[in-house]
Motif scaffolding. Structure first.
Motif, mmCIF file in Angstrom:
data_model
loop_
_atom_site.group_PDB
_atom_site.id
_atom_site.type_symbol
_atom_site.label_atom_id
_atom_site.label_comp_id
_atom_site.label_asym_id
_atom_site.label_seq_id
_atom_site.Cartn_x
_atom_site.Cartn_y
_atom_site.Cartn_z
ATOM 1 N N VAL A 38 -7.773 5.247 -1.850
ATOM 2 C CA VAL A 38 -6.529 4.546 -2.200
ATOM 3 C C VAL A 38 -5.707 5.394 -3.178
ATOM 4 C CG1 VAL A 38 -5.637 2.596 -3.561
ATOM 5 C CG2 VAL A 38 -7.281 2.193 -1.726
ATOM 6 N N ILE A 39 -6.398 6.001 -4.145
ATOM 7 C CA ILE A 39 -5.722 6.867 -5.111
ATOM 8 C C ILE A 39 -5.154 8.104 -4.417
ATOM 9 C CG2 ILE A 39 -6.077 8.333 -7.148
ATOM 10 C CD1 ILE A 39 -8.348 6.305 -7.904
ATOM 11 N N ASP A 40 -5.980 8.720 -3.555
ATOM 12 C CA ASP A 40 -5.545 9.938 -2.874
ATOM 13 C C ASP A 40 -4.369 9.660 -1.940
ATOM 14 O OD1 ASP A 40 -5.664 12.637 -2.468
ATOM 15 O OD2 ASP A 40 -7.488 12.629 -1.257
ATOM 16 N N LYS A 41 -4.296 8.462 -1.411
ATOM 17 C CA LYS A 41 -3.176 8.103 -0.539
ATOM 18 C C LYS A 41 -1.937 7.734 -1.347
ATOM 19 C CE LYS A 41 -1.940 5.809 3.710
ATOM 20 N NZ LYS A 41 -2.376 5.123 4.929
ATOM 21 N N ARG A 42 -2.102 7.626 -2.671
ATOM 22 C CA ARG A 42 -0.993 7.359 -3.598
ATOM 23 C C ARG A 42 -0.466 5.935 -3.486
ATOM 24 N NH1 ARG A 42 1.996 12.968 -1.700
ATOM 25 N NH2 ARG A 42 0.601 14.433 -2.756
ATOM 26 N N ILE A 43 -1.361 5.004 -3.181
ATOM 27 C CA ILE A 43 -0.989 3.592 -3.107
ATOM 28 C C ILE A 43 -0.920 3.018 -4.515
ATOM 29 C CG2 ILE A 43 -1.764 1.314 -2.328
ATOM 30 C CD1 ILE A 43 -2.971 2.725 0.118
ATOM 31 N N THR A 44 0.148 2.307 -4.828
ATOM 32 C CA THR A 44 0.386 1.742 -6.153
ATOM 33 C C THR A 44 0.309 0.212 -6.086
ATOM 34 O OG1 THR A 44 2.774 1.627 -5.788
ATOM 35 C CG2 THR A 44 1.896 3.691 -6.714
ATOM 36 N N PRO A 45 0.334 -0.465 -7.249
ATOM 37 C CA PRO A 45 0.244 -1.929 -7.240
ATOM 38 C C PRO A 45 1.287 -2.613 -6.360
ATOM 39 C CG PRO A 45 -0.087 -1.117 -9.452
ATOM 40 C CD PRO A 45 0.300 0.067 -8.628
ATOM 41 N N ARG A 46 2.434 -1.978 -6.174
ATOM 42 C CA ARG A 46 3.482 -2.587 -5.355
ATOM 43 C C ARG A 46 3.003 -2.889 -3.937
ATOM 44 N NH1 ARG A 46 8.597 -3.246 -6.051
ATOM 45 N NH2 ARG A 46 8.529 -2.060 -7.996
ATOM 46 N N PHE A 47 2.003 -2.131 -3.462
ATOM 47 C CA PHE A 47 1.573 -2.274 -2.072
ATOM 48 C C PHE A 47 0.155 -2.826 -1.949
ATOM 49 C CE2 PHE A 47 4.630 1.272 -2.268
ATOM 50 C CZ PHE A 47 5.647 0.706 -1.503
ATOM 51 N N ILE A 48 -0.332 -3.488 -3.005
ATOM 52 C CA ILE A 48 -1.695 -4.028 -2.973
ATOM 53 C C ILE A 48 -1.855 -5.067 -1.868
ATOM 54 C CG2 ILE A 48 -3.199 -5.634 -4.233
ATOM 55 C CD1 ILE A 48 -2.925 -3.909 -6.667
ATOM 56 N N ASN A 49 -0.871 -5.933 -1.674
ATOM 57 C CA ASN A 49 -1.004 -6.957 -0.632
ATOM 58 C C ASN A 49 -1.094 -6.328 0.763
ATOM 59 O OD1 ASN A 49 -1.116 -9.176 -2.297
ATOM 60 N ND2 ASN A 49 1.103 -9.492 -2.298
ATOM 61 N N TYR A 50 -0.387 -5.239 0.986
ATOM 62 C CA TYR A 50 -0.484 -4.554 2.274
ATOM 63 C C TYR A 50 -1.862 -3.913 2.438
ATOM 64 C CZ TYR A 50 4.556 -5.138 2.838
ATOM 65 O OH TYR A 50 5.810 -5.678 2.983
ATOM 66 N N GLU A 51 -2.408 -3.388 1.332
ATOM 67 C CA GLU A 51 -3.742 -2.795 1.407
ATOM 68 C C GLU A 51 -4.802 -3.872 1.622
ATOM 69 O OE1 GLU A 51 -6.910 -0.432 1.647
ATOM 70 O OE2 GLU A 51 -4.805 0.007 1.974
ATOM 71 N N ARG A 52 -4.568 -5.073 1.077
ATOM 72 C CA ARG A 52 -5.480 -6.187 1.364
ATOM 73 C C ARG A 52 -5.465 -6.525 2.854
ATOM 74 N NH1 ARG A 52 -3.402 -9.558 -3.901
ATOM 75 N NH2 ARG A 52 -5.031 -8.902 -5.379
#
Length: 545
Positions: A255-269
């Motif tokens: 998740v870190i390496d993909k540069r996902i931030t809190p703004r997109f947590i729901n999409y990652e869920r």
């Protein structure tokens, strides 16, 4: 097109947040889409949300489908061959466990920007950090060997020379990760994810009784006339192959390496839920077609390995079904080897604070790629070594996974209640209650496994039922006590969607209560003794036979 970030923008972001590798800052460039780092626009309409989801897809899918690896193929098909579809219900019970664990690590990754290993070192000290990483490396090393055993079995069924196939597979696994292009690796990984769907047509070809499958999936039951201790050991194996420490380390770092931030947590869920659905679908398919293939045959209840399962499927459903199974086994083993090796390489990068990113090539992250390639090379060499105790290694993986089940989740729970780390994203009371009960349940399963291996003759149905009874009561108590971990904590300024953990050097020291340290010490002592004794028992049995 996403504009490349200026050096000043990267430096500014690194100073504000806890980032151990500058490559972890920038635009999201996923396999199926891109998102600009400075894109803060709201997503309105189904089309915009779908494009965002496609760009985010990856971490959840890869970690979950990677979990249906060679070990899972063996465990699920063993359940089907030996007991039919009677244990399908265990899969639905594992869904909330999978989601709770992986949701906490994806939240940690998106909010902190620091990998799991580094957080344990920073918040619990070198002793606990080293212990966790050593656990991870020991289990991961054995797991990667089982992935190559799976590759060898699949190739053998297809008639490909073992030595040639294993060497080519090792080179492919090394090569796809080492391009220095994150998007290229993720596209390869998602191709493997899509390849896992070959299990569905095998299920259709095998014609399992659908009404029975549906019933056993939702109605718990135990096989008739089966020894309870044997059934419990297989259930623990199902839990151990579905929930493993490498998953926590891998998904947080990815998740870190993909540069996902809190703004997109729901999409990652959402990505995680899709991955869980694929895991359950694959597991149901494997149990279902193995049950149908061996029902009423002399081999029912006599599981050997995945290679024998392929032959049984061919006899029941035709050559094409057997070939698809072998292809699925190889596919699963490759994605498993990639993910498990990456979890170790990410952990080393975290601990020693060296470059560790798929956005970098081998020249820019020598240590990261050296660990990754070294694990793959050693595992392939072991599988190709004449007389290597491959059966012993497979048993050791299943046993260690079962014994070490509760370990990683304890640290995960404590980290997710650390307000300095997660701020407004820290666990709520409901999450703590559920996680505490899960940990207690995993401890109970670990105790049953340890007792069954060390004292097989004494661990009968009465002993197992006693352990389950006492364990259930302890699970309720643990769940209630863990709910009390939630504290109000200091207020945090700013939008929750933009809150990130500051650099580790700026965090106030973590303070564990005396009781927390005591229980952590007791758990670790149990894990050391149980793991050591269980491995000694397995080695003694292997040498005796």
């Amino acid at each position: 097109m996403n504009k490349p970030l200026k050096a000043s923008e990267i430096k500014e972001a690194a100073n504000k947040h806890a980032v151990l590798d500058a490559a972890h800052i920038g635009n999201i460039r996923g396999a199926l889409g891109s998102i600009d780092m400075l894109d803060t626009a709201p997503r309105r309409g189904a089309g915009q949300r779908l494009r965002t989801l496609l760009a985010i897809l990856g971490p959840g899918l890869i970690v979950m489908v990677g979990d249906n690896d060679a070990g899972a193929f063996g465990t699920y098909t063993q359940a089907g061959q030996n007991y039919g579809t009677t244990l399908l219900w265990t899969l639905l019970l594992l869904v909330p466990v999978l989601y709770v664990n992986q949701e906490m690590v994806l939240r940690l990754g998106a909010v902190t920007g620091v990998g799991h290993a580094r957080l344990i070192f920073a918040r619990f000290g070198r002793f606990w950090g080293a212990f966790s990483v050593l656990d991870l490396f020991a289990l991961n090393g054995l797991t990667i060997v089982t992935e190559f055993i799976g590759i060898a079995l699949g190739l053998d069924y297809l008639g490909v020379p073992k030595a040639l196939g294993v060497v080519v597979a090792a080179l492919v696994i090394m090569g796809v990760v080492s391009t220095g292009d994150f998007r290229r690796f993720e596209r390869f990984a998602l191709m493997l994810v899509a390849g896992s769907l070959v299990l569905v047509p095998i299920f259709v070809m095998a014609h399992p009784p659908l009404a029975e499958v549906a019933h056993d999936l939702v109605v718990p039951g135990l096989p008739r006339d089966a020894k309870l201790s044997d059934v419990m050991l297989l259930i623990i194996a199902i839990v151990g192959t579905t929930i493993a420490p490498w998953q926590l380390f891998f998904q947080q770092s990815y998740v870190i390496d993909k540069r996902i931030t809190p703004r997109f947590i729901n999409y990652e869920r959402a990505d995680l839920w899709i991955g869980i659905a694929l895991v359950v679908l694959g597991a149901v398919a494997m149990m279902g077609f193995a049950a149908a293939s061996f029902a009423g045959t002399p081999d029912f209840g006599k599981f050997v390995d995945a290679g024998a399962v392929a032959a049984g499927i061919e006899a029941h459903a035709g050559r094409l079904a057997g070939v698809l199974f072998a292809i699925g086994l190889i596919d699963a083993s490759i994605i498993g080897a990639c993910a498990v090796s990456l979890s170790s390489a990410y952990a080393i990068g975290d601990v020693f604070e060296v470059n560790h990113s798929l956005h970098r090539g081998p020249r820019g992250a020598k240590g990261f790629y050296a660990v990754y390639a070294g694990l793959i090379a050693v595992a392939a060499a072991i599988v190709l070594t004449p007389g290597a105790p491959l059966g012993l290694l497979t048993n050791a993986v299943q046993t260690l996974a079962g014994v070490l089940l509760p370990s990683a989740t304890v640290f995960l729970l404590l980290l997710c209640n650390d307000r300095a780390v997660l701020g407004p994203w820290a666990n709520g009371r409901a999450m703590n209650l559920l996680t505490g009960a899960i940990i207690a349940g995993l401890v109970v399963l670990s105790v049953i496994l340890t007792a069954s291996v060390l004292f097989p003759d004494q661990t009968d149905e009465t002993v197992i039922l006693w352990i389950l009874g006492v364990g259930t009561a302890l699970a309720l108590v643990a769940g209630i006590l863990s709910g009390g971990l939630t504290k109000a904590g200091p207020a945090h300024d700013g939008d929750r969607l933009t809150w990130r953990m500051p650099p580790l050097s700026r965090l106030a020291p973590a303070h564990l209560s005396r009781s927390s340290r005591l229980w952590m010490g007791v758990l670790r002592l149990y894990l050391v003794l149980a793991g050591g004794l269980v491995l000694a028992r397995i080695v003694a049995l292997a040498m005796g036979s």
